[in-house]
Design an enzyme around this catalytic site. Structure first.
Site, PDB file in Angstrom:
ATOM      1  NE  ARG A  84      -3.405  -0.200   2.809  1.00 35.12           N
ATOM      2  CZ  ARG A  84      -3.585  -0.878   3.932  1.00 35.12           C
ATOM      3  NH1 ARG A  84      -2.984  -0.514   5.053  1.00 35.12           N
ATOM      4  NH2 ARG A  84      -4.363  -1.940   3.940  1.00 35.12           N
ATOM      5  NE  ARG A 154      -2.593   1.252   9.896  1.00 35.86           N
ATOM      6  CZ  ARG A 154      -3.165   0.057   9.791  1.00 35.86           C
ATOM      7  NH1 ARG A 154      -4.117  -0.134   8.897  1.00 35.86           N
ATOM      8  NH2 ARG A 154      -2.793  -0.941  10.566  1.00 35.86           N
ATOM      9  CE  LYS A 216      -7.160  -0.570  12.602  1.00 36.47           C
ATOM     10  NZ  LYS A 216      -7.745  -1.387  11.529  1.00 36.47           N
ATOM     11  CE  LYS A 218      -7.575   2.767   9.832  1.00 33.58           C
ATOM     12  NZ  LYS A 218      -8.773   2.016   9.365  1.00 33.58           N
ATOM     13  CB  CYS A 436     -13.361  -4.419   2.975  1.00 34.54           C
ATOM     14  SG  CYS A 436     -14.017  -6.039   3.442  1.00 34.54           S
ATOM     15  CB  CYS A 442      -8.613 -10.004   3.425  1.00 32.42           C
ATOM     16  SG  CYS A 442      -8.549  -9.417   5.138  1.00 32.42           S
ATOM     17  CB  CYS A 481     -13.748  -9.649   9.151  1.00 33.39           C
ATOM     18  SG  CYS A 481     -12.516  -8.334   9.236  1.00 33.39           S
ATOM     19  CB  CYS A 485     -11.350  -2.665   5.843  1.00 34.29           C
ATOM     20  SG  CYS A 485      -9.974  -3.220   6.881  1.00 34.29           S
TER      21      CYS A 485
END
Length: 577
Positions: A84, A154, A216, A218, A436, A442, A481, A485
Site C-alpha cells: 500500500r 497511516r 494503528k 488514522k 472491503c 485478506c 469481517c 475496513c
C-alpha cells in the site's frame, strides 16, 4: 474533572501483548527482513518479520481460493504481498500513475491496481522476489510505502473537493505536513528497500517512541460541508474552518473508530469527540500531542482495546484533552460552527472556481483491472498519457481526473467512455455502495465483500425500482469481517461478515456519516437481508418525509433506536417492528 475520571488509570498495567515484545526487539523496525529476503525456500516472511513488514506498508497474504488445494499437494500457501502506497490527500501525477500501471501489469499476480478508501492505491499479489523492486519503483517516482500499516499514523486523508480549488490546496498542504511530521524517523525503510547506508549510529523516535503506537492510528483533514472522508472512522480529525475562502484553522475531533470483535462487547465503534478549535500555526503541535498522549496512555496489554477510542472511554474525554493541552502548550478554543450536508463523490464533470474541469470516475470497489468488456485499467493509463493535470484518489474508491482545460475535456471523455469508465447505466445506488477486499486475499475475511457487492447491489437496485425510488440511494457498505475496513459502521445499511453468506445486518446510520447503525439481525443470509430490505424500502418509499434518507426514516419510525453512546447501547439489539 470528576472523581470517577480521576480514579481511572492513565496506563493499563499487566502483561504486554506480544506485539510489544516484537517492536522492542525489532531494532527500530529492521528485524531480519534483509536476511529473510534472501531465503528462497519460502515465498513468505518468517517469525516477527511477518508483522514487521507491515510497518513498511505490506501485508503477507495468500490466495485462499487455492489454499486447501495446495495443502493437499503438500505445498505451502501461495504467499504474496499486498503493498500500500503512502499518498496523503490522494493526489498523484499522471506520470507516476503510468509507472504504477506498468508495475501492476508486469509484476503482480492479478494485474490490477486497487484504489482504497484511505485515498491511496495498493497492489495485490506481489511475489517475494518482486517486493524490493516494488519499493524501488515507488521511490523512483517520488513515492513510498512507509507507515501505511501497523502501529503508526497511516495515510492522511483530505477531502477531495475539486471545486473550491484554493481552499482544497491549503487543506491538502496541511494533510501532507501532518503526514510528514508523524512519520517514523528510523532509516530502516531506506536501508532495507532502497539500499541506503545507515548514516547515524543511534536511532530515535521522538514522537512515536521505540515501541511505536499501541495500535494503528488514522488521521483526516475535512472540508465541510462534504464528509467524504468519513471523519468518524479516524482517531484524529482536522475540520477546516475558512473565512472568505481562506483557511484560518481547524476544529479538532479525536477518538473515532469502527473496528470491533464479534462476541466481545468490550469492543465497539465510536464517533469522534469534539476537542475544540485551533489556529493553523498550532496544528502540528496539537497533532503531536494527541499522538504522544495515545502513545503513552493507550492499552498495550490488549490489542483489541488499544485504539484511541478506548483510551478516551477509559480515562475520559476531558482528561485526555487536558493532557493534549498540557503537552502542546495550546488551549483549545470553543468549536467553531460547521455543518456536513453530504457525503460521497459527485460522479461526472464538475467545473471549479478556477474554470478547470474535474471528472470523477466511478470505480466499483476501487478495482482497476482490464475486463473483456471494460478495460478499465488501460483506460486510466490512456487518460494519463494525455492529461496535464493530476489524479485524485478519493476516500470512496473513485478517481478524479482533476484540472482539465476545456480543450482537453472532449478527448478525455471519449477515452473514458470507450473503456467503460463512464456510463449512464450506473445508478445512484451503485455509486453509494462500497466493500472491503475480503476474499480471496485478506487473511481476516469471514464472508465475501468485494466479489459479493456488485450482484447484491443489482438486487437492491431491483428492489428500489419496484418501489419507485430508483433515482434515490441508500448508503450501503459491506465488510467481510468486523475490522471496519469497508466502513459499514457509518452506513445506512451495513453488512458485517460472520461466515460464507452470513452477515450481521446493521441499520439506521445517516447519509452524512455522523450516526452509527444498530444491529438489526445477527448472522443471516443475503437472501434474508434482501427480503428485509424489500419490506423496509417499500415502507420508506410510501411514508418518508420530503428528502428523508433511509436511515433517518428507520430511526424516526422506530424501526431501530439510534445509537446514542456506543460504549453503552451499541449492543442493544432491537426486536423487529
Amino acid at each position: 474533572m470528576s472523581n470517577e475520571q480521576q480514579q481511572k488509570p492513565l496506563i493499563v498495567e499487566g502483561k504486554l501483548a506480544d506485539s510489544e515484545r516484537m517492536k522492542q526487539d525489532s531494532n527500530y523496525l529492521r528485524g531480519t527482513i534483509k536476511e529473510d529476503l534472501k531465503n528462497g525456500l519460502t515465498g513468505g516472511f518468517n517469525g516477527d518479520n511477518f508483522l514487521l513488514i507491515r510497518f513498511h506498508g505490506m501485508y503477507q497474504q495468500d490466495d485462499r481460493d487455492i489454499r486447501a488445494e495446495r495443502a493437499e499437494q503438500k505445498l505451502e500457501p501461495r504467499h504474496a504481498m499486498m503493498l500500500r502506497c503512502r499518498l496523503p490527500g490522494g493526489i498523484i501525477t499522471p506520470k507516476q500513475w503510468l509507472d504504477i500501471d506498468k508495475f501492476a501489469t508486469e509484476h503482480t499476480l492479478y494485474g490490477s491496481v486497487r484504489i482504497t478508501n484511505r485515498q491511496t492505491f495498493q497492489f495485490h499479489g506481489i511475489l517475494k522476489g518482486d517486493v524490493k523492486p516494488a519499493h524501488q519503483m515507488l521511490s523512483h517516482v517520488g513515492l513510498d510505502a512507509l507507515a501505511t500499516a501497523n502501529d503508526v499514523n497511516r495515510n492522511v486523508l483530505c477531502t477531495s473537493n475539486p471545486v473550491q480549488s484554493e481552499l482544497h490546496q491549503q487543506a491538502y498542504e496541511w494533510a501532507k505536513k501532518i503526514s510528514e511530521h508523524l512519520l517514523p524517523r528510523t532509516s530502516a525503510y531506506a536501508e532495507i528497500w532502497l539500499d541506503k547506508e545507515k548514516i547515524v549510529t543511534t536511532d530515535e523516535e521522538p514522537i512515536l517512541g521505540q515501541t511505536y503506537l499501541p495500535r494503528k492510528f488514522k488521521t483526516s483533514v475535512v472540508i465541510p460541508p462534504l464528509n467524504d472522508v468519513d471523519l468518524h472512522a479516524n482517531d484524529m480529525n482536522f475540520i477546516a474552518i475558512a473565512e472568505n475562502d481562506e483557511l484560518i484553522g481547524f476544529n479538532v475531533l479525536v477518538g473515532g473508530g469502527l473496528a470491533m470483535t464479534h462476541g466481545d462487547t468490550a469492543t465497539f465503534p465510536r464517533l469522534a469527540s469534539e476537542f475544540g478549535f485551533i489556529p493553523l500555526d498550532k496544528t502540528l503541535a496539537i497533532a503531536e500531542a494527541i499522538v504522544t498522549t495515545q502513545r503513552d496512555w493507550g492499552n498495550r496489554t490488549d490489542r483489541k482495546n488499544a485504539k484511541t477510542k478506548y483510551t478516551l472511554e477509559r480515562v475520559g474525554v476531558d482528561t485526555f484533552k487536558a493532557e493534549v493541552e498540557r503537552r502542546s502548550g495550546v488551549d483549545f478554543e470553543p468549536i467553531r460552527p460547521y455543518q456536513f450536508t453530504e457525503r460521497g463523490d459527485k460522479i461526472g464533470w464538475l467545473k471549479g472556481v478556477d474554470n478547470r474541469w474535474h471528472l470523477t470516475l466511478f470505480i466499483e470497489n476501487g478495482r482497476l483491472i482490464d475486463l473483456a468488456d471494460k478495460p478499465l485499467k488501460t483506460g486510466v493509463a490512456e487518460i494519463a498519457r494525455i492529461h496535464q493535470g493530476d489524479f485524485r484518489l478519493t476516500a470512496n474508491q473513485n478517481l478524479i481526473v482533476a484540472g482539465v482545460p476545456e480543450s482537453e475535456k472532449e478527448a478525455i471523455e471519449a477515452i473514458a467512455k470507450a473503456h467503460g469508465l463512464m456510463s449512464d447505466a450506473i445508478t445512484p445506488q451503485r455509486e453509494n455502495s462500497m466493500a472491503c477486499v475480503s476474499f480471496p486475499t485478506c487473511p481476516l475475511a469471514m464472508a465475501e465483500a468485494e466479489r459479493f457487492l456488485p450482484e447484491f447491489v443489482s438486487h437492491v437496485e431491483n428492489i428500489m425500482a419496484s418501489h419507485q425510488v430508483a433515482d434515490e440511494h441508500i448508503v450501503l457498505r459491506v465488510t467481510g469481517c468486523p475490522n471496519g475496513c469497508g466502513r459499514a459502521m457509518l452506513a445506512e445499511v451495513g453488512l458485517v461478515g460472520k461466515a460464507l453468506d452470513r452477515y450481521n445486518l446493521h441499520l439506521g446510520g445517516n447519509r452524512i456519516g455522523t450516526r452509527i447503525p444498530r444491529m438489526y439481525r445477527e448472522n443471516i443470509s443475503s437472501a434474508e437481508i434482501l427480503a428485509i430490505l424489500d419490506e423496509l424500502i417499500g415502507n420508506w418509499s410510501k411514508n418518508r418525509l420530503t428528502q428523508e434518507g433511509f436511515g433517518d426514516f428507520l430511526v424516526r419510525t422506530d424501526v431501530v433506536k439510534p445509537v446514542v453512546n456506543s460504549a453503552v447501547d451499541f449492543y442493544e439489539v432491537q426486536e423487529a417492528v
